[in-house]
Design a protein around this motif. Structure first.
Motif, short mmCIF file in Angstrom:
data_model
loop_
_atom_site.label_atom_id
_atom_site.label_comp_id
_atom_site.label_asym_id
_atom_site.label_seq_id
_atom_site.Cartn_x
_atom_site.Cartn_y
_atom_site.Cartn_z
N SER A 218 -4.29 -11.68 -6.52
CA SER A 218 -3.38 -10.45 -6.10
C SER A 218 -2.02 -10.99 -5.91
CB SER A 218 -3.88 -9.48 -4.74
OG SER A 218 -3.96 -10.81 -3.60
N GLU A 219 -1.02 -9.99 -6.09
CA GLU A 219 0.24 -10.62 -5.91
C GLU A 219 1.29 -9.23 -5.56
OE1 GLU A 219 1.45 -13.14 -9.94
OE2 GLU A 219 0.83 -11.14 -10.56
N LEU A 220 2.31 -9.70 -4.87
CA LEU A 220 3.02 -8.71 -4.12
C LEU A 220 4.35 -8.74 -4.96
CD1 LEU A 220 2.89 -9.17 -0.24
CD2 LEU A 220 1.71 -7.53 -1.74
N GLY A 221 4.78 -7.53 -5.34
CA GLY A 221 6.39 -7.20 -5.92
C GLY A 221 7.22 -7.43 -5.02
N GLY A 222 8.37 -8.06 -5.23
CA GLY A 222 9.56 -8.23 -4.38
C GLY A 222 10.94 -8.46 -5.09
N ALA A 223 11.97 -8.64 -4.28
CA ALA A 223 13.41 -8.82 -4.71
C ALA A 223 13.49 -10.01 -5.79
CB ALA A 223 14.25 -8.95 -3.69
N TYR A 224 12.52 -10.65 -5.63
CA TYR A 224 12.67 -12.26 -6.53
C TYR A 224 11.40 -12.06 -7.67
CZ TYR A 224 15.93 -13.07 -2.99
OH TYR A 224 16.95 -13.09 -1.91
N GLY A 225 10.75 -11.01 -7.52
CA GLY A 225 9.66 -11.01 -8.66
C GLY A 225 8.20 -10.87 -8.22
N TRP A 226 7.36 -11.24 -8.67
CA TRP A 226 5.96 -11.23 -8.38
C TRP A 226 5.63 -12.64 -7.75
CZ3 TRP A 226 3.31 -6.66 -8.29
CH2 TRP A 226 3.89 -5.77 -9.12
N GLU A 227 4.93 -12.33 -6.58
CA GLU A 227 4.63 -13.49 -5.53
C GLU A 227 3.14 -13.44 -5.25
OE1 GLU A 227 4.72 -14.93 -0.98
OE2 GLU A 227 6.16 -13.18 -1.89
N PRO A 228 2.41 -14.63 -5.86
CA PRO A 228 1.13 -14.79 -5.55
C PRO A 228 0.55 -14.65 -3.96
CG PRO A 228 1.83 -16.30 -7.11
CD PRO A 228 2.96 -15.97 -6.54
N VAL A 229 -0.46 -13.65 -3.52
CA VAL A 229 -0.63 -13.86 -2.12
C VAL A 229 -2.19 -13.99 -1.81
CG1 VAL A 229 1.08 -12.27 -1.55
CG2 VAL A 229 -1.09 -11.55 -2.27
N GLY A 230 -3.14 -13.99 -2.79
CA GLY A 230 -4.36 -14.46 -2.48
C GLY A 230 -5.32 -14.11 -3.56
N THR A 231 -6.60 -14.21 -3.06
CA THR A 231 -7.85 -13.82 -4.15
C THR A 231 -8.76 -12.89 -3.18
OG1 THR A 231 -7.74 -16.10 -5.01
CG2 THR A 231 -9.82 -14.64 -5.40
N LEU A 232 -9.26 -11.84 -3.99
CA LEU A 232 -10.17 -10.90 -3.62
C LEU A 232 -11.29 -11.13 -4.36
CD1 LEU A 232 -7.61 -7.92 -2.96
CD2 LEU A 232 -8.43 -9.22 -1.26
N PHE A 233 -12.40 -10.79 -3.79
CA PHE A 233 -14.03 -10.66 -4.05
C PHE A 233 -14.26 -9.22 -3.95
CE2 PHE A 233 -13.11 -15.04 -2.81
CZ PHE A 233 -13.25 -15.88 -3.78
N LEU A 234 -14.49 -8.60 -5.12
CA LEU A 234 -15.02 -7.06 -4.92
C LEU A 234 -16.39 -7.03 -5.60
CD1 LEU A 234 -11.80 -6.73 -4.84
CD2 LEU A 234 -11.88 -4.97 -6.13
N LYS A 235 -17.16 -6.51 -4.83
CA LYS A 235 -18.43 -6.06 -5.05
C LYS A 235 -19.25 -5.04 -4.52
CE LYS A 235 -23.01 -8.04 -5.39
NZ LYS A 235 -23.97 -9.18 -4.97
N GLY B 167 6.38 1.51 0.68
CA GLY B 167 5.34 0.92 0.13
C GLY B 167 5.82 -0.39 -0.76
N ILE B 168 4.76 -1.19 -0.83
CA ILE B 168 4.89 -2.32 -1.42
C ILE B 168 4.29 -2.47 -2.86
CG2 ILE B 168 4.44 -4.98 -1.12
CD1 ILE B 168 4.56 -4.65 1.81
N CYS B 169 4.75 -2.61 -3.72
CA CYS B 169 4.06 -2.87 -4.92
C CYS B 169 3.09 -4.12 -5.09
CB CYS B 169 5.14 -3.12 -6.20
SG CYS B 169 4.57 -2.62 -7.79
N VAL B 170 2.17 -3.81 -5.47
CA VAL B 170 0.79 -4.67 -5.74
C VAL B 170 0.31 -4.81 -7.07
CG1 VAL B 170 0.41 -4.89 -3.17
CG2 VAL B 170 -0.99 -3.35 -4.44
N ARG B 171 -0.13 -5.98 -7.43
CA ARG B 171 -0.84 -5.89 -8.75
C ARG B 171 -1.96 -7.10 -8.47
NH1 ARG B 171 3.10 -8.42 -13.31
NH2 ARG B 171 3.15 -10.47 -12.57
N PHE B 172 -2.99 -6.76 -9.52
CA PHE B 172 -4.33 -7.46 -9.23
C PHE B 172 -4.75 -7.67 -10.61
CE2 PHE B 172 -4.21 -4.31 -5.88
CZ PHE B 172 -4.45 -4.88 -4.94
N LYS B 173 -5.32 -9.12 -10.91
CA LYS B 173 -5.82 -9.45 -12.27
C LYS B 173 -7.10 -9.91 -12.08
CE LYS B 173 -5.16 -12.07 -16.46
NZ LYS B 173 -4.30 -13.11 -17.20
N ARG B 174 -8.18 -9.48 -12.84
CA ARG B 174 -9.46 -9.86 -12.84
C ARG B 174 -9.78 -11.35 -13.31
NH1 ARG B 174 -14.49 -9.85 -15.21
NH2 ARG B 174 -16.11 -8.91 -13.72
N ARG B 175 -9.97 -12.38 -12.77
CA ARG B 175 -10.23 -13.75 -13.27
C ARG B 175 -11.36 -14.03 -13.63
NH1 ARG B 175 -5.15 -15.26 -14.05
NH2 ARG B 175 -3.78 -14.42 -12.54
N ALA B 176 -12.46 -13.47 -12.99
CA ALA B 176 -13.85 -13.80 -13.14
C ALA B 176 -14.90 -12.96 -12.68
CB ALA B 176 -14.34 -15.25 -12.80
#
Length: 131
Positions: free
Chosen positions: A20-37, A114-123
Protein backbone atom coordinates in the motif's frame (compact mmCIF):
# COMPACT_ATOMS: atom_id res chain seq x y z
CA UNK A 1 -20.04 -21.62 -19.18
CA UNK A 2 -18.23 -22.86 -16.10
CA UNK A 3 -14.95 -21.16 -17.09
CA UNK A 4 -16.73 -17.80 -17.58
CA UNK A 5 -18.32 -18.15 -14.13
CA UNK A 6 -14.92 -18.94 -12.59
CA UNK A 7 -13.32 -15.91 -14.28
CA UNK A 8 -16.21 -13.68 -13.14
CA UNK A 9 -15.98 -15.00 -9.56
CA UNK A 10 -12.18 -14.60 -9.39
CA UNK A 11 -12.13 -11.17 -11.04
CA UNK A 12 -12.80 -9.51 -7.72
CA UNK A 13 -11.23 -12.10 -5.45
CA UNK A 14 -8.81 -9.89 -3.54
CA UNK A 15 -7.22 -12.69 -1.52
CA UNK A 16 -3.48 -12.07 -1.48
CA UNK A 17 -0.62 -9.96 -0.19
CA UNK A 18 -0.84 -6.30 -1.22
CA UNK A 19 1.56 -3.37 -0.81
CA UNK A 20 0.00 0.00 0.00
CA UNK A 21 1.07 3.55 -0.79
CA UNK A 22 -0.21 7.04 0.01
CA UNK A 23 -0.16 9.80 -2.58
CA UNK A 24 1.19 13.11 -1.38
CA UNK A 25 2.83 16.33 -2.44
CA UNK A 26 6.12 14.53 -3.13
CA UNK A 27 4.73 11.48 -4.92
CA UNK A 28 3.83 7.99 -3.71
CA UNK A 29 5.04 6.89 -0.28
CA UNK A 30 5.12 3.20 0.71
CA UNK A 31 3.24 2.69 3.98
CA UNK A 32 2.82 -1.02 4.55
CA UNK A 33 1.59 -4.44 3.59
CA UNK A 34 -1.96 -5.81 3.76
CA UNK A 35 -3.05 -9.43 3.82
CA UNK A 36 -6.54 -9.78 2.36
CA UNK A 37 -8.48 -13.01 2.83
CA UNK A 38 -12.18 -13.70 2.38
CA UNK A 39 -13.34 -10.21 3.41
CA UNK A 40 -10.83 -9.74 6.24
CA UNK A 41 -7.81 -7.41 6.35
CA UNK A 42 -4.67 -7.67 8.49
CA UNK A 43 -1.42 -5.89 7.93
CA UNK A 44 1.14 -3.44 9.12
CA UNK A 45 4.14 -1.27 8.54
CA UNK A 46 7.06 0.28 10.39
CA UNK A 47 4.92 2.16 12.95
CA UNK A 48 1.45 0.65 12.67
CA UNK A 49 -0.74 -2.39 12.32
CA UNK A 50 -4.07 -2.54 10.54
CA UNK A 51 -7.19 -4.68 10.85
CA UNK A 52 -10.47 -4.48 9.01
CA UNK A 53 -12.92 -5.84 6.49
CA UNK A 54 -13.71 -5.35 2.82
CA UNK A 55 -16.47 -5.98 0.30
CA UNK A 56 -16.24 -6.10 -3.47
CA UNK A 57 -18.72 -5.21 -6.19
CA UNK A 58 -18.01 -5.34 -9.93
CA UNK A 59 -14.53 -3.79 -10.33
CA UNK A 60 -14.72 -1.85 -7.06
CA UNK A 61 -13.94 -2.52 -3.44
CA UNK A 62 -14.76 -0.79 -0.16
CA UNK A 63 -12.28 -1.36 2.65
CA UNK A 64 -12.95 -0.44 6.29
CA UNK A 65 -9.56 -0.24 7.99
CA UNK A 66 -8.63 0.50 11.60
CA UNK A 67 -5.05 1.80 11.70
CA UNK A 68 -3.31 1.49 15.09
CA UNK A 69 -0.11 3.52 15.40
CA UNK A 70 2.81 3.01 17.78
CA UNK A 71 6.27 4.53 18.12
CA UNK A 72 6.61 7.66 16.01
CA UNK A 73 3.06 8.54 14.98
CA UNK A 74 2.28 10.31 11.72
CA UNK A 75 -0.50 12.80 11.23
CA UNK A 76 -3.46 11.33 9.36
CA UNK A 77 -6.31 13.67 8.44
CA UNK A 78 -4.59 16.36 10.51
CA UNK A 79 -4.43 14.31 13.72
CA UNK A 80 -1.70 12.30 15.41
CA UNK A 81 -3.67 9.64 17.23
CA UNK A 82 -3.16 6.04 18.31
CA UNK A 83 -6.12 4.81 16.27
CA UNK A 84 -7.67 6.07 13.04
CA UNK A 85 -10.56 4.38 11.21
CA UNK A 86 -10.73 4.99 7.47
CA UNK A 87 -12.92 3.94 4.57
CA UNK A 88 -11.19 3.28 1.25
CA UNK A 89 -13.21 3.23 -1.97
CA UNK A 90 -11.07 1.75 -4.74
CA UNK A 91 -11.25 0.50 -8.32
CA UNK A 92 -9.36 -2.61 -9.35
CA UNK A 93 -7.43 -3.08 -12.57
CA UNK A 94 -5.76 -6.50 -12.54
CA UNK A 95 -3.18 -6.63 -9.76
CA UNK A 96 -3.62 -2.94 -8.90
CA UNK A 97 -6.20 -0.88 -7.05
CA UNK A 98 -6.39 2.88 -6.69
CA UNK A 99 -8.78 4.91 -4.62
CA UNK A 100 -9.38 7.38 -1.85
CA UNK A 101 -9.26 7.02 1.93
CA UNK A 102 -11.69 9.14 3.95
CA UNK A 103 -12.90 9.31 7.52
CA UNK A 104 -16.23 7.53 7.97
CA UNK A 105 -19.34 9.43 8.95
CA UNK A 106 -18.45 12.86 7.59
CA UNK A 107 -21.47 15.08 8.04
CA UNK A 108 -23.18 16.63 5.00
CA UNK A 109 -21.96 20.16 4.40
CA UNK A 110 -18.59 19.55 6.05
CA UNK A 111 -15.39 19.67 4.04
CA UNK A 112 -14.61 16.33 2.43
CA UNK A 113 -10.96 15.43 2.76
CA UNK A 114 -9.46 12.37 1.16
CA UNK A 115 -6.05 10.79 0.80
CA UNK A 116 -5.19 9.08 -2.47
CA UNK A 117 -4.12 5.45 -1.94
CA UNK A 118 -2.99 2.67 -4.22
CA UNK A 119 -2.36 -1.00 -3.75
CA UNK A 120 -0.39 -3.57 -5.72
CA UNK A 121 -0.95 -7.30 -5.38
CA UNK A 122 2.45 -8.86 -4.62
CA UNK A 123 1.72 -12.55 -4.02
CA UNK A 124 -0.81 -15.23 -3.24
CA UNK A 125 -1.46 -16.10 0.37
CA UNK A 126 0.31 -19.29 1.45
CA UNK A 127 -1.96 -22.33 1.12
CA UNK A 128 -0.32 -24.26 3.95
CA UNK A 129 1.34 -23.41 7.22
CA UNK A 130 4.91 -22.36 6.59
CA UNK A 131 6.26 -24.02 9.74
Amino acid sequence: SVSEQLVRRNRMNLNGIWSSELGGAYGWEPVGTLFLKDGHITGGGRNHYAIGTYKTKNDGAVLHIEINQFGKKRALFGQKSDKVCVVVKAKRDGDRMIGEATLPGALPGHTHYGICVRFKRRADLPEKKTH
